[in-house]
Design a protein around this motif. Sequence first.
Motif, PDB file in Angstrom:
ATOM      1  N   THR A  81     -25.925 -23.211   0.957  1.00  0.00           N
ATOM      2  CA  THR A  81     -24.863 -24.207   0.861  1.00  0.00           C
ATOM      3  C   THR A  81     -25.359 -25.509   1.487  1.00  0.00           C
ATOM      4  O   THR A  81     -26.215 -25.509   2.370  1.00  0.00           O
ATOM      5  CB  THR A  81     -23.586 -23.766   1.591  1.00  0.00           C
ATOM      6  OG1 THR A  81     -23.882 -23.589   2.986  1.00  0.00           O
ATOM      7  CG2 THR A  81     -23.047 -22.461   1.018  1.00  0.00           C
ATOM      8  N   SER A  97     -18.814 -19.142  -1.096  1.00  0.00           N
ATOM      9  CA  SER A  97     -18.262 -19.982  -0.040  1.00  0.00           C
ATOM     10  C   SER A  97     -17.263 -20.953  -0.650  1.00  0.00           C
ATOM     11  O   SER A  97     -17.554 -21.605  -1.665  1.00  0.00           O
ATOM     12  CB  SER A  97     -19.385 -20.761   0.655  1.00  0.00           C
ATOM     13  OG  SER A  97     -18.857 -21.753   1.514  1.00  0.00           O
ATOM     14  N   HIS A 131     -25.330 -16.594   1.432  1.00  0.00           N
ATOM     15  CA  HIS A 131     -25.843 -17.958   1.486  1.00  0.00           C
ATOM     16  C   HIS A 131     -26.402 -18.318   2.858  1.00  0.00           C
ATOM     17  O   HIS A 131     -25.876 -17.912   3.894  1.00  0.00           O
ATOM     18  CB  HIS A 131     -24.744 -18.953   1.111  1.00  0.00           C
ATOM     19  CG  HIS A 131     -23.524 -18.868   1.986  1.00  0.00           C
ATOM     20  ND1 HIS A 131     -23.410 -19.556   3.174  1.00  0.00           N
ATOM     21  CD2 HIS A 131     -22.370 -18.168   1.851  1.00  0.00           C
ATOM     22  CE1 HIS A 131     -22.235 -19.300   3.725  1.00  0.00           C
ATOM     23  NE2 HIS A 131     -21.586 -18.455   2.940  1.00  0.00           N
ATOM     24  N   HIS A 173     -18.550 -24.569  -1.146  1.00  0.00           N
ATOM     25  CA  HIS A 173     -19.591 -24.925  -2.105  1.00  0.00           C
ATOM     26  C   HIS A 173     -18.991 -25.744  -3.236  1.00  0.00           C
ATOM     27  O   HIS A 173     -18.023 -25.340  -3.886  1.00  0.00           O
ATOM     28  CB  HIS A 173     -20.241 -23.665  -2.669  1.00  0.00           C
ATOM     29  CG  HIS A 173     -21.348 -23.957  -3.635  1.00  0.00           C
ATOM     30  ND1 HIS A 173     -22.490 -24.629  -3.264  1.00  0.00           N
ATOM     31  CD2 HIS A 173     -21.492 -23.670  -4.962  1.00  0.00           C
ATOM     32  CE1 HIS A 173     -23.292 -24.735  -4.308  1.00  0.00           C
ATOM     33  NE2 HIS A 173     -22.709 -24.174  -5.346  1.00  0.00           N
TER      34      HIS A 173
END
Length: 272
Positions: free
Chosen positions: A104, A76, A127, A79
């Motif tokens: 996350t 991501s 995630h 993150h």
Amino acid sequence: MSKIAASARVHPLAVVEDGAIVGENAVIGPFCHVGPHVTLGDGVELLNNVVVAGRTTIGKATRIFPFAAIGGDPQSVHHGGEETTLSVGERCTIREGVTMNTGTSGGGGKTVVGNDNLFLANSHVAHDCQLGNHIILSNNVMLAGHVHVADRAILGGGCAVHQFTRIGRQAFIGGLSAVSYDVIPYGMLNGNPGILGGLNVVGMSRAGIERSVIHVVRRAYKQIFEGEGSVRANAAAIRDEYVDCAEAMEILDFIAVESDRALSSPNRGSKG
């Protein structure tokens, strides 16, 4: 220092970093790498060439096959290195090349996988996903971030699930399907784009649901998806009729929940 149980077997060619916890009778094969914030439960087996990283907990008696990468950072752009986690339950089988990422901070910080699940080769759990128990992800299944999969769902090979999508209990997703919208419990979805094709009657029968109950659920399904109103309006209108059928109510409750995604239907997607 690592806390490695006396009964655990760690191959001399494996790396277990300081801080890791390894339970009783765990087995860590050659060329495995276990990170400093990892906990392996009793009886966990890493066959060989397995990486378990991040703040990851693996439940007892789970087996992980070669080249799996478990607990890596979330894929991501949001993150920022926060201390997020991955929890994998007990008695799971994680086959070759499977990847699972930690959560996350914007998605709750946790990726959670339940018990007795089977992940076939090269499947991916992104995630912040939340998975129940007795789920099967076939080869090359891809779950995007924040996906929820309920107990006993089966996802066929190569299917892709859009972020924030919900897949209900005992749903069946056909191979190579594109799952862009929520799939009701007991639903059966196929195609690209995915189309709801009815109920997973075979799965319901195998789960011990009586034929008379299946007929009731099928009647509810027709009223929901073939009625004149919207899907959600139809579902709300028939609730009182099905209060004595837990399976039908499970579908109605699923539809009633506010969601980031639309509902899969025989017409691909419906805003309800």
